[in-house]
Design a protein around this motif. Sequence first.
Motif, PDB file in Angstrom:
ATOM      1  N   HIS A  17       0.715  -1.242   0.107  1.00 42.20           N
ATOM      2  CA  HIS A  17       0.087   0.082   0.128  1.00 42.20           C
ATOM      3  C   HIS A  17       0.743   1.279   0.043  1.00 42.20           C
ATOM      4  O   HIS A  17       0.664   2.245  -0.902  1.00 42.20           O
ATOM      5  N   VAL A  18       1.879   1.142   0.831  1.00 41.41           N
ATOM      6  CA  VAL A  18       2.944   2.252   0.827  1.00 41.41           C
ATOM      7  C   VAL A  18       3.684   2.402  -0.566  1.00 41.41           C
ATOM      8  O   VAL A  18       3.867   3.532  -1.143  1.00 41.41           O
ATOM      9  N   LEU A  19       4.050   1.508  -1.159  1.00 40.67           N
ATOM     10  CA  LEU A  19       5.059   1.267  -2.153  1.00 40.67           C
ATOM     11  C   LEU A  19       4.069   1.845  -3.494  1.00 40.67           C
ATOM     12  O   LEU A  19       4.661   2.382  -4.378  1.00 40.67           O
ATOM     13  N   ALA A  20       2.834   1.535  -3.374  1.00 38.99           N
ATOM     14  CA  ALA A  20       1.959   1.785  -4.683  1.00 38.99           C
ATOM     15  C   ALA A  20       1.858   3.420  -4.744  1.00 38.99           C
ATOM     16  O   ALA A  20       1.648   3.880  -6.002  1.00 38.99           O
ATOM     17  N   VAL A  21       2.285   4.139  -3.671  1.00 37.77           N
ATOM     18  CA  VAL A  21       2.252   5.665  -3.942  1.00 37.77           C
ATOM     19  C   VAL A  21       3.182   6.311  -4.986  1.00 37.77           C
ATOM     20  O   VAL A  21       2.902   7.042  -5.433  1.00 37.77           O
ATOM     21  N   HIS A  22       4.318   5.313  -5.222  1.00 39.32           N
ATOM     22  CA  HIS A  22       5.362   5.921  -5.834  1.00 39.32           C
ATOM     23  C   HIS A  22       5.021   5.408  -7.580  1.00 39.32           C
ATOM     24  O   HIS A  22       5.967   5.906  -8.284  1.00 39.32           O
ATOM     25  N   LEU A  23       4.015   4.527  -7.787  1.00 41.67           N
ATOM     26  CA  LEU A  23       3.967   4.119  -8.960  1.00 41.67           C
ATOM     27  C   LEU A  23       3.645   5.387 -10.065  1.00 41.67           C
ATOM     28  O   LEU A  23       3.825   5.113 -11.330  1.00 41.67           O
TER      29      LEU A  23
END
Length: 694
Positions: free
Chosen positions: A218-224
């Motif tokens: 969920h946190v990593l998805a912000v960078h997409l």
Amino acid sequence: MLLTKPLLAFRPSKLDWIFATKTFVAGMLALYIAFSLNLAYPIWAIGTVFVIANPYSGMTSSKSIYRLLGTLLGAIVSIAVTPFLINTPILFTLFLACWVGFCLYISMLDRTSRSYVSMLAGYTTVIICYNMVYYADTVSIFDMALGRFLEITVGVVCSAIVTTTIFPMHIGPAVETRVSKIIQDIKVLFDQILLDQKQLDNYNQWLGNITRDASDIHVLAVHLSYERSSLQGMTKPLQEMLHQLTMLVANLVAMSERMKQLDQIDMTYRENLKVVHGHIAEFLHDHHDIKAQELNVLPHQFESDFAALVVSARPEQQIILNGLKMDVRHFIQNVRAVKLIWQRIQQGNDTLPESITPLTTTYPSLHRDHGAAVRGGISAFITILIATSFWILSGWKAGFMMAEMAAICACILTAMDNPVPALKLFIRASIYSAVVVFIYAYGVFPHVTTFWELVLVLAPFSIFCLMLFPHPPLAGLGLPLLMSSIMGLNLQNHYMLDQITFFDASIGTVIGPIISVYVIHIVRAMSPDMAVQRILALHYKAVRNALYLSYGADFKKHLRSMLDRIGVLNSKAVQSEQLKNDINLALVETSTVIDLTRLQELINKLPQQDAIIFYIKDLQQSLDDYFQAKEMQQASANLLQIFLHRLAVVQSATDDVENRDIAQRLNISLNNIRSSLCHQTNIKITEHEKWVGI
């Protein structure tokens, strides 16, 4: 010596070399441009490149933008307040302490990389204002703030250009891999639970890992949104898919609990259960595209398989099997919802099917620890007051460096339960960097006359430190060592390092973090065990809140936040075996809160004057009292016994309910609540009747 063994064992990979080399190139490019533009503090340009460095281009780009926004906000605040407060040191200090504390509080509530904006806005204001005080005779506050913003911009642009053009490494494929792994883990767990759960020794840990991995993704998805991968622009649908996916965890836990109950009574039912599992597994294994209108489709043998299973079981197992049937049906529907969203994401479709209720909100319903955030803000407030007061009262001209470092250290690691060990490593790295700066300043730089020579002499040390960044155990040494060294060198067009200034700055960069360490140790730091106890209290409060929710979007968001909290709990390295058990029980309790909403739903379907409604409300109140006591760490056996008695009364009253469908659903929920929420086996009603003398 700390980290000696990991450093000696460290062997950089090819990817480490690529990352370190291209980051160093970006840093030197930023330094060259800053020199060419004759900016006042070129070290801020190169330092920015190193601070935002990350092997993944998307994470570097997002952090770059957040750093720009944070710097801009900090610069605006410093320009707005400095002219009015610079002549009143006490008020100025109080304002800066309050501002940084508030920014840190906001930062700690946002568990994504966006938190960098508010945190940076806080200590950037301190850096600009304190530098302004130090250089008040030579520069204006506007020039100081503008220079800081321009130098940060140079570093950000250079970093973005290099990381996105030279061997870019995208986070999208890594996210895809982790999502595929979670889906596969869920399939394995489903098969194991229905076939032979006893072979799965680390069942609870595995489920906890799934919730933790979902929180991480969920946190990593912000960078997409900041990279050109196959998942670019898919942040929102991916996060929505993760919301839906965590519902599967609740389904799996509920199924596991029902299986445990069934096995305690008799295991002959398992032969027929294999048939049920076989048809479901075949149905879910179908790789054809799922259509939105087919989400609620079940295997065509589903009803007949479960009917045969119930008939073959013992009478006392039938209610439990009906509960298992509901859990399996929800599991199948949720699996298909996840597959549909994931299918659309991979096709480049960022819209959510109309048949799926979105759980994503403007302010995501995830776990937020307001208590830790408040303590973090208070620790920053106190740290700045102490460090700045020492600077003012001592008259130490270079004390501004100490105050700046204290403010920075009060902010950068407070998301950790106990930042003290990491800050101690930071202090150690600052001492090492003083030695490095001394060697460069007085042993190397006197022989450097051109920029390419400067690049050549900085390369070995900088690249070595940068290669430590991708490795968490070593990054805590590499980053502060490199940053403290670069800042200590204070590279400028007209380079000159005064010995007194050098020693003053070196002392300040050590004393500042020491002040921060002591304040954080007293005010903010907590052991993982203490953190878990606090989060468990929030979990028990969330169980109580679920008592009066109706089943729907609000409940699903509430359940999502509870499952996210379980993911946070499973990331804590607790020592207490009791707390480890409580974490596992919290996962089981979370899976059963849906039965609390079913009680509320069934109340609305029963005749308003029916006596069972009053019994159910008494049951809800006793459950509220019990979990409130657990929240306050005052749970007693007496409260549990009162609850179990009232549950038995409701269960007895179901015999008088005319609508047998409602009676059956009520019995299913009562069984689930007793077993999974209060962790009691299938106790006969007569035992509770004897307890109250009926």
